[in-house]
Scaffold this active site. Structure first.
Site, PDB file in Angstrom:
ATOM      1  N   THR A   1    -105.093  38.018   5.677  1.00  0.00           N
ATOM      2  CA  THR A   1    -104.290  36.806   5.844  1.00  0.00           C
ATOM      3  C   THR A   1    -103.792  36.300   4.493  1.00  0.00           C
ATOM      4  O   THR A   1    -102.630  35.919   4.347  1.00  0.00           O
ATOM      5  CB  THR A   1    -105.091  35.709   6.573  1.00  0.00           C
TER       6      THR A   1
ATOM      7  N   ASN B   1    -103.515  45.207  16.830  1.00  0.00           N
ATOM      8  CA  ASN B   1    -104.921  44.819  16.946  1.00  0.00           C
ATOM      9  C   ASN B   1    -105.363  44.607  18.390  1.00  0.00           C
ATOM     10  O   ASN B   1    -106.548  44.741  18.705  1.00  0.00           O
ATOM     11  CB  ASN B   1    -105.182  43.541  16.146  1.00  0.00           C
TER      12      ASN B   1
ATOM     13  N   GLN C   1    -105.635  47.321  10.869  1.00  0.00           N
ATOM     14  CA  GLN C   1    -106.332  48.046  11.931  1.00  0.00           C
ATOM     15  C   GLN C   1    -106.291  49.566  11.738  1.00  0.00           C
ATOM     16  O   GLN C   1    -107.055  50.285  12.387  1.00  0.00           O
ATOM     17  CB  GLN C   1    -105.744  47.680  13.301  1.00  0.00           C
TER      18      GLN C   1
ATOM     19  N   SER D   1    -108.227  45.108   5.137  1.00  0.00           N
ATOM     20  CA  SER D   1    -109.410  44.265   4.952  1.00  0.00           C
ATOM     21  C   SER D   1    -110.687  45.038   5.246  1.00  0.00           C
ATOM     22  O   SER D   1    -110.762  45.784   6.225  1.00  0.00           O
ATOM     23  CB  SER D   1    -109.307  43.048   5.881  1.00  0.00           C
TER      24      SER D   1
ATOM     25  N   HIS E   1    -113.722  44.316   6.331  1.00  0.00           N
ATOM     26  CA  HIS E   1    -114.619  44.088   7.459  1.00  0.00           C
ATOM     27  C   HIS E   1    -114.156  44.780   8.741  1.00  0.00           C
ATOM     28  O   HIS E   1    -114.866  44.768   9.744  1.00  0.00           O
ATOM     29  CB  HIS E   1    -114.818  42.582   7.698  1.00  0.00           C
TER      30      HIS E   1
ATOM     31  N   THR F   1    -112.607  33.924  -9.472  1.00  0.00           N
ATOM     32  CA  THR F   1    -113.750  34.773  -9.782  1.00  0.00           C
ATOM     33  C   THR F   1    -113.874  35.905  -8.783  1.00  0.00           C
ATOM     34  O   THR F   1    -113.762  35.700  -7.571  1.00  0.00           O
ATOM     35  CB  THR F   1    -115.047  33.937  -9.768  1.00  0.00           C
TER      36      THR F   1
ATOM     37  N   CYS G   1    -108.310  35.847  16.161  1.00  0.00           N
ATOM     38  CA  CYS G   1    -107.792  34.628  15.532  1.00  0.00           C
ATOM     39  C   CYS G   1    -107.260  33.630  16.546  1.00  0.00           C
ATOM     40  O   CYS G   1    -107.077  32.460  16.232  1.00  0.00           O
ATOM     41  CB  CYS G   1    -106.700  34.983  14.526  1.00  0.00           C
TER      42      CYS G   1
END
Length: 389
Positions: A73, A152, A180, A200, A202, A241, A322
């Site tokens: 995102t 997705n 995906q 991403s 995860h 960071t 989402c």
């Protein structure tokens, strides 16, 4: 057998080996990766660059083309919000699609309010775009084509090689949300000339909070200014960071995913068993190329929400995570031509390498029992069976 998890397109269980790689950077080598003046900082910095090399090797790209961020995102906002300003001398037209993830559609809606001309392509009943329509939509003032690699909700694969070829020929940049796709299907960025890509960790058994943007190095550099400014992290492209454990885990999880390839065996077995045991179901987009782990199924006259309530030990979804709390029908299924009712009667099952045939057998039996129970108590089902609907 306890809880069955079939919602892997929403997120995945972190791999044990990935967690082991992450742990030292939480407890021992916990330095700030930008503090390279001392040992702990250098250890953390080495973890960041090692992950970058692992990802670059997996995608066959250069380490200098990869930039870390917190999630797809953020990556999508970084890219889409930058283009109208960075390319305003070329044009103001961006092309996307009605079945994109809400992160794309919501960001497009936001920049449209600021004056960007957004064109959303239609899809057919299988969720596929028409490549000729894409080609015809590209104009002199088109600054970007933004199309996902894999949907997705349905798992439908867009022909990204052909899309990249069209964009190259038409001299327009191609941004691909590959969230995906990566970790499920191999991708060679030397063979498919995608200009910008995001994904991403995860989604492929890595940690939440780590993602990457690929920006191809070109003779005329792609202009994407930083969305988040701060220190000089990521060569000034993304301040803040470094999340060292998450980034280290991301590199390891993609490395492992390439060694443990997904197959469609579980998905195909699941769909075959469902069709044998439950009448009047439809498998969305079965006729086209899909992700090997994804099945979106309509149970005629059985609301997905009711089905999930009666299956507390089965983790499944009615669409994208989402928007899972939304009362609206899936925008993806609606774009494919389904009625509200048919969309409400559809559920997504997404599998991973941790799922088993035994789980599938148990899931099919439970689904058969619950669907039968709901239908037997439904006046609408009785009317349908009597030919009155």
């Amino acid at each position: 057998m306890g809880l069955m998890y079939f919602d892997n397109n929403a997120t995945t269980r972190i791999d044990d080996q990935v967690l082991a790689v992450m742990m030292p950077y939480l407890q021992e080598s916990y330095g700030n990766a930008s503090s390279v003046q001392h040992k702990l900082g250098r250890q953390a910095n080495h973890a960041i660059e090692n992950a970058r090399k692992q990802i670059a090797n997996s995608l066959n790209c250069h380490t200098k083309e990869l930039f870390f961020c917190s999630g797809s995102t953020e990556a999508i906002n970084t890219v889409l919000r930058a283009f109208p300003k960075a390319y305003k001398t070329k044009g103001n037209h961006i092309i996307s699609c009605k079945t994109e993830h809400k992160a794309i559609l919501s960001t497009c809606a936001a920049i449209h309010k600021e004056g960007t001309d957004i064109q959303l392509l239609d899809v057919d009943s299988n969720g596929s775009i028409n490549l000729k329509e894409l080609e015809n939509a590209i104009r002199e003032d088109t600054i970007l084509v933004s199309l996902m690699a894999a949907n997705n909700e349905t798992g439908v694969l867009h022909p990204i090689a052909e899309i990249a070829e069209i964009c190259t020929r038409k001299d327009v940049l191609f941004f691909c949300d590959a969230t995906q796709w990566i970790g499920k299907i191999p991708l060679d960025l030397q063979k498919i000339p995608i200009d910008i890509l995001c994904f991403s960790a995860h989604k492929f058994h890595g940690p939440k909070g780590a993602a990457a943007i690929f920006i191809r190095r070109k003779s005329k550099p792609i202009q994407i200014p930083a969305l988040i400014v701060g220190g000089n992290q990521e060569s000034g492209f993304r301040g803040g960071t470094y999340a060292v454990p998450q980034i280290a885990g991301m590199g390891e999880s993609l490395f492992l995913s390439n060694k443990k390839q997904y197959t469609s065996e579980l998905r195909d077995y699941f769909e075959e068993e469902l069709q044998k045991n439950i009448p009047d179901i439809s498998i969305h987009a079965k006729a086209v190329n899909r992700l090997p782990n994804t099945s979106n199924i309509q149970f005629l006259h059985v609301r997905g929400a009711e089905l999930m309530t009666k299956l507390p030990d089965m983790c499944i979804s009615s669409g994208s995570a989402c928007v899972s709390g939304s009362r609206d029908p899936s925008h993806v299924l609606k774009a494919m031509g389904l009625s509200d009712e048919d969309a409400f009667c559809s559920l997504r099952f997404s599998f991973s390498r941790h799922n088993t045939i035994l789980e599938i057998d148990r899931a099919v039996e439970l689904l058969k029992n619950v669907v039968t129970q709901i239908r037997e108590q439904s006046p609408i089902w009785q009317m349908y069976k009597e030919g009155l609907l």
